[in-house]
Design a protein around this motif. Sequence first.
Motif, PDB file in Angstrom:
ATOM      1  N   SER A 126       0.809  -1.325   0.141  1.00  0.00           N
ATOM      2  CA  SER A 126      -0.047   0.141   0.101  1.00  0.00           C
ATOM      3  C   SER A 126       0.922   1.244   0.157  1.00  0.00           C
ATOM      4  CB  SER A 126      -0.979   0.035   1.524  1.00  0.00           C
ATOM      5  OG  SER A 126      -1.690  -1.089   1.204  1.00  0.00           O
ATOM      6  N   ASN A 127       1.756   1.367  -0.804  1.00  0.00           N
ATOM      7  CA  ASN A 127       2.657   2.538  -1.086  1.00  0.00           C
ATOM      8  C   ASN A 127       2.569   2.899  -2.656  1.00  0.00           C
ATOM      9  OD1 ASN A 127       4.573   3.578   1.297  1.00  0.00           O
ATOM     10  ND2 ASN A 127       4.418   1.004   1.500  1.00  0.00           N
ATOM     11  N   GLN A 128       3.655   3.788  -3.133  1.00  0.00           N
ATOM     12  CA  GLN A 128       3.643   4.372  -4.524  1.00  0.00           C
ATOM     13  C   GLN A 128       4.518   3.784  -5.055  1.00  0.00           C
ATOM     14  OE1 GLN A 128       3.183   8.541  -3.640  1.00  0.00           O
ATOM     15  NE2 GLN A 128       1.415   8.356  -2.516  1.00  0.00           N
ATOM     16  N   ILE A 129       5.082   2.505  -4.854  1.00  0.00           N
ATOM     17  CA  ILE A 129       6.313   1.954  -5.780  1.00  0.00           C
ATOM     18  C   ILE A 129       5.829   1.588  -7.266  1.00  0.00           C
ATOM     19  CG2 ILE A 129       8.429   0.412  -5.656  1.00  0.00           C
ATOM     20  CD1 ILE A 129       7.475   0.162  -2.694  1.00  0.00           C
ATOM     21  N   LYS A 130       6.808   2.074  -8.238  1.00  0.00           N
ATOM     22  CA  LYS A 130       6.364   1.935  -9.562  1.00  0.00           C
ATOM     23  C   LYS A 130       7.623   0.817 -10.044  1.00  0.00           C
ATOM     24  CE  LYS A 130       3.846   6.035 -10.275  1.00  0.00           C
ATOM     25  NZ  LYS A 130       3.982   7.283 -11.180  1.00  0.00           N
ATOM     26  N   ASP A 131       7.522   0.891 -11.219  1.00  0.00           N
ATOM     27  CA  ASP A 131       8.609  -0.346 -11.725  1.00  0.00           C
ATOM     28  C   ASP A 131       9.931   0.019 -11.449  1.00  0.00           C
ATOM     29  OD1 ASP A 131       6.676  -1.513 -13.057  1.00  0.00           O
ATOM     30  OD2 ASP A 131       6.846  -0.623 -15.264  1.00  0.00           O
ATOM     31  N   LYS A 132      10.517   1.473 -11.550  1.00  0.00           N
ATOM     32  CA  LYS A 132      11.900   1.560 -11.103  1.00  0.00           C
ATOM     33  C   LYS A 132      12.271   1.147  -9.674  1.00  0.00           C
ATOM     34  CE  LYS A 132      12.483   5.703 -14.052  1.00  0.00           C
ATOM     35  NZ  LYS A 132      12.744   7.096 -13.945  1.00  0.00           N
ATOM     36  N   GLY A 133      11.547   1.259  -8.664  1.00  0.00           N
ATOM     37  CA  GLY A 133      11.660   0.743  -7.376  1.00  0.00           C
ATOM     38  C   GLY A 133      11.524  -0.635  -7.222  1.00  0.00           C
ATOM     39  N   ALA A 134      10.688  -1.389  -8.071  1.00  0.00           N
ATOM     40  CA  ALA A 134      10.624  -2.773  -7.978  1.00  0.00           C
ATOM     41  C   ALA A 134      12.193  -3.363  -8.676  1.00  0.00           C
ATOM     42  CB  ALA A 134       9.277  -3.114  -8.948  1.00  0.00           C
ATOM     43  N   ILE A 135      12.605  -2.718  -9.929  1.00  0.00           N
ATOM     44  CA  ILE A 135      13.701  -2.957 -10.382  1.00  0.00           C
ATOM     45  C   ILE A 135      15.034  -2.934  -9.365  1.00  0.00           C
ATOM     46  CG2 ILE A 135      15.363  -2.353 -12.207  1.00  0.00           C
ATOM     47  CD1 ILE A 135      12.990  -1.787 -14.090  1.00  0.00           C
ATOM     48  N   LYS A 136      15.001  -2.011  -8.780  1.00  0.00           N
ATOM     49  CA  LYS A 136      16.101  -1.883  -7.770  1.00  0.00           C
ATOM     50  C   LYS A 136      16.018  -2.745  -6.543  1.00  0.00           C
ATOM     51  CE  LYS A 136      18.400   1.917  -9.138  1.00  0.00           C
ATOM     52  NZ  LYS A 136      19.799   1.747  -9.549  1.00  0.00           N
ATOM     53  N   LEU A 137      14.926  -3.077  -5.926  1.00  0.00           N
ATOM     54  CA  LEU A 137      14.755  -4.373  -5.111  1.00  0.00           C
ATOM     55  C   LEU A 137      14.978  -5.600  -5.733  1.00  0.00           C
ATOM     56  CD1 LEU A 137      11.238  -3.215  -3.497  1.00  0.00           C
ATOM     57  CD2 LEU A 137      13.591  -3.134  -2.493  1.00  0.00           C
ATOM     58  N   GLY A 138      14.842  -5.824  -6.968  1.00  0.00           N
ATOM     59  CA  GLY A 138      15.032  -7.233  -7.542  1.00  0.00           C
ATOM     60  C   GLY A 138      16.656  -7.103  -7.935  1.00  0.00           C
ATOM     61  N   GLU A 139      17.189  -6.116  -8.182  1.00  0.00           N
ATOM     62  CA  GLU A 139      18.584  -5.823  -8.463  1.00  0.00           C
ATOM     63  C   GLU A 139      19.497  -6.270  -7.058  1.00  0.00           C
ATOM     64  OE1 GLU A 139      21.169  -2.143  -8.415  1.00  0.00           O
ATOM     65  OE2 GLU A 139      20.757  -2.551 -10.686  1.00  0.00           O
ATOM     66  N   VAL A 140      19.011  -5.812  -5.927  1.00  0.00           N
ATOM     67  CA  VAL A 140      19.692  -6.258  -4.568  1.00  0.00           C
ATOM     68  C   VAL A 140      19.346  -7.193  -4.017  1.00  0.00           C
ATOM     69  CG1 VAL A 140      17.830  -5.522  -3.191  1.00  0.00           C
ATOM     70  CG2 VAL A 140      20.185  -5.007  -2.502  1.00  0.00           C
ATOM     71  N   LEU A 141      18.133  -8.312  -4.855  1.00  0.00           N
ATOM     72  CA  LEU A 141      18.141  -9.525  -4.278  1.00  0.00           C
ATOM     73  C   LEU A 141      19.007 -10.450  -5.176  1.00  0.00           C
ATOM     74  CD1 LEU A 141      14.317  -9.367  -3.725  1.00  0.00           C
ATOM     75  CD2 LEU A 141      16.058  -9.690  -1.971  1.00  0.00           C
ATOM     76  N   SER A 142      19.263 -10.206  -6.376  1.00  0.00           N
ATOM     77  CA  SER A 142      19.960 -11.220  -7.362  1.00  0.00           C
ATOM     78  C   SER A 142      21.573 -10.769  -7.298  1.00  0.00           C
ATOM     79  CB  SER A 142      19.558 -10.788  -8.852  1.00  0.00           C
ATOM     80  OG  SER A 142      19.537  -9.466  -8.905  1.00  0.00           O
ATOM     81  N   ARG A 143      22.186  -9.676  -8.059  1.00  0.00           N
ATOM     82  CA  ARG A 143      23.437  -9.226  -7.824  1.00  0.00           C
ATOM     83  C   ARG A 143      23.254  -7.745  -8.218  1.00  0.00           C
ATOM     84  NH1 ARG A 143      27.055 -12.335 -12.344  1.00  0.00           N
ATOM     85  NH2 ARG A 143      25.784 -11.872 -14.179  1.00  0.00           N
ATOM     86  N   PHE A 144      24.226  -7.267  -7.461  1.00  0.00           N
ATOM     87  CA  PHE A 144      24.427  -5.641  -7.816  1.00  0.00           C
ATOM     88  C   PHE A 144      25.863  -5.066  -7.920  1.00  0.00           C
ATOM     89  CE2 PHE A 144      24.386  -6.498  -3.318  1.00  0.00           C
ATOM     90  CZ  PHE A 144      25.602  -5.674  -3.002  1.00  0.00           C
ATOM     91  N   PRO A 145      26.046  -4.074  -8.915  1.00  0.00           N
ATOM     92  CA  PRO A 145      27.331  -3.482  -8.950  1.00  0.00           C
ATOM     93  C   PRO A 145      27.903  -2.643  -7.852  1.00  0.00           C
ATOM     94  CG  PRO A 145      25.777  -2.352 -10.312  1.00  0.00           C
ATOM     95  CD  PRO A 145      25.177  -3.455 -10.008  1.00  0.00           C
ATOM     96  N   LEU A 146      29.192  -2.669  -7.411  1.00  0.00           N
ATOM     97  CA  LEU A 146      29.535  -2.022  -6.281  1.00  0.00           C
ATOM     98  C   LEU A 146      30.021  -0.722  -6.579  1.00  0.00           C
ATOM     99  CD1 LEU A 146      32.092  -4.703  -4.515  1.00  0.00           C
ATOM    100  CD2 LEU A 146      29.883  -4.078  -3.978  1.00  0.00           C
ATOM    101  N   SER A 147      29.625   0.295  -5.929  1.00  0.00           N
ATOM    102  CA  SER A 147      29.889   1.882  -6.111  1.00  0.00           C
ATOM    103  C   SER A 147      31.451   2.152  -5.862  1.00  0.00           C
ATOM    104  CB  SER A 147      28.989   2.566  -5.199  1.00  0.00           C
ATOM    105  OG  SER A 147      29.278   2.303  -4.015  1.00  0.00           O
ATOM    106  N   HIS A 148      31.835   3.277  -6.291  1.00  0.00           N
ATOM    107  CA  HIS A 148      33.337   3.497  -5.719  1.00  0.00           C
ATOM    108  C   HIS A 148      33.571   3.543  -4.198  1.00  0.00           C
ATOM    109  CE1 HIS A 148      37.068   5.227  -5.954  1.00  0.00           C
ATOM    110  NE2 HIS A 148      37.037   6.329  -5.265  1.00  0.00           N
TER     111      HIS A 148
END
Length: 569
Positions: free
Chosen positions: A303-325
């Motif tokens: 019951s929030n206002q999350i769209k595709d961009k937020g879901a993609i970020k959540l999916g990325e952190v659950l699979s694998r993600f690139p490290l920042s500097h």
Amino acid sequence: MKPGRTKTTLYAIANRVKMGKKVEKSLKEKNQSAVSQDEDDPNKTPEPYNCTGNFQADFTELCKRNNMAVIPPVVHRARPPTSQSQVESSKPEKGKEKGKTSAQQQQSEAEPDPELLEGEPVEQPPKTFVLKEKFEYFKPSVQVEMENYDKPDTVTEIFIRGWKIDETMMATFAQCWPVMEKLHTINLWNTGLAGETLTMMANCIPNIVNLRTLIVDGNCVEAENWHELISEESPLQNLSLRHCGITDKGAQSLGTAIGSVKKVNMKLISLNLAGNMIGDLGAEHIAMGLRMNRTLMSLSLASNQIKDKGAIKLGEVLSRFPLSHEEVVERRKQFSEKGSPDRNKSPPPSRRADSKDRPGSVRSSSHADKDKKAGKPSGKKKDGKGGKDAKEEEKHDKTKGGKKEKEEKGGQKKDKGSSVGGRSSGASIAADTKTAGKGKGKGKDKGKGPAVQEVEDAGASDFVNPLTDAADFIDGQLLVAGNRVLINLNLSRNCIGEHGLAALLKAMQYQTTLTHDSKSSGTGLMRIGVYKNKVSTDSEVLAKLTEFMMPKDPFYKPPPQTPDGDSNS
């Protein structure tokens, strides 16, 4: 004496007696007024009250000292009545309980049958509720659950609902709660919390040792300083912030409190953020917190206002993600600390005996050469020893020098091995313990102390930094395996479309492959809620995701197989 004089003297004496009595009365009145002024003086500071753990007595006394006009009563929380089947199934174990059940049976037997009025039975009111006077139900009260109702110091849960808690009341609670040893749950629903009262409660929470659950639903705070509740000192394991008007600003501070490169929350297990105003940016901040966190197991963003961009970020952190500097720098720092634990330590005093600029190995070899060339002849002249003694000393020095050179070469090899990675660090520590334990007598015991302490310190912290996991270098980016500890994610009633669900499905498939290959820690996501989003019920991606996650659900029961199906198969 003349009669006139006697009268005057008697009159004077009587006046004196009267005056004395008046003076005594005035003095008594003055003393009484002074005592009453001391008692009623509002400026006089009363003695500080020490709470005893009896919540009802402590709360009432502190409210009186704060001059509150209305003191909310402390009452037991109402419980639903037990059914007859439960009463019959629960057998009394002790004599007191037997007496209670027999008394209840007698009362039930003694109740008369419904009276007949004009030939029709009168219905008795149901026993599922208790009737109260008008508006009494809505008066402020503090409801409590107790472990033992005969002992007032065994309060385990506190429920406050529907009335505002101001700073004075919160200060009173902050004085009572830390002394309550059994308290593990606090529920403040719609209590009008503000930024100041929330900070006061956050400062009080670390002092409540056994507190595990905090529910503050329905409190909209403009400052959105909810992150103060889950600081490093907070013992909370379950936090519910439903319908608190949290925006992306509050989600950012919460994501940083959950986990960052510098600090990670190690105690929070469940976080409920349903019914707020978190969008894609807030979901991204929470996903950033999940990159480093390996403790949180349940997260609700329903019951929030999350769209595709937020879901993609959540999916990325659950699979694998690139490290920042910043994360790459921290990763190198972690590996350097693992690979060379003795890097920051000063060298032993034997290595820095002569020179400060040269390393110990060069210094010791040059010193040995000087001793060989110049030091020995002078020793012969001074001591006047014979040839045999000189030869024996030279042999002894040569053997010493050889041993030193071997030890120095071995030390150089250890230094080289320790800088490669974490594998050789254990060998270097073991070698240091052996060399430290070669002394005689007291020196032997002294050498064992630091080595044992290092091993204990290494095993003390069980937290494994996710940045030290195996990484893949792809397209100029360093990719690390994502979060496998989170097992429940609720994204229902948001604005997620086909692209967001496809990213979540891909993340679940990747988690399954890593789990089968045994390359990750944790089971991965076991339940995900994506109902009532901007996706039709006939969507192929939704059907695939539901079918893929159904066997992982621990509450899922496969349909029973019929004998016809077994025979056909």
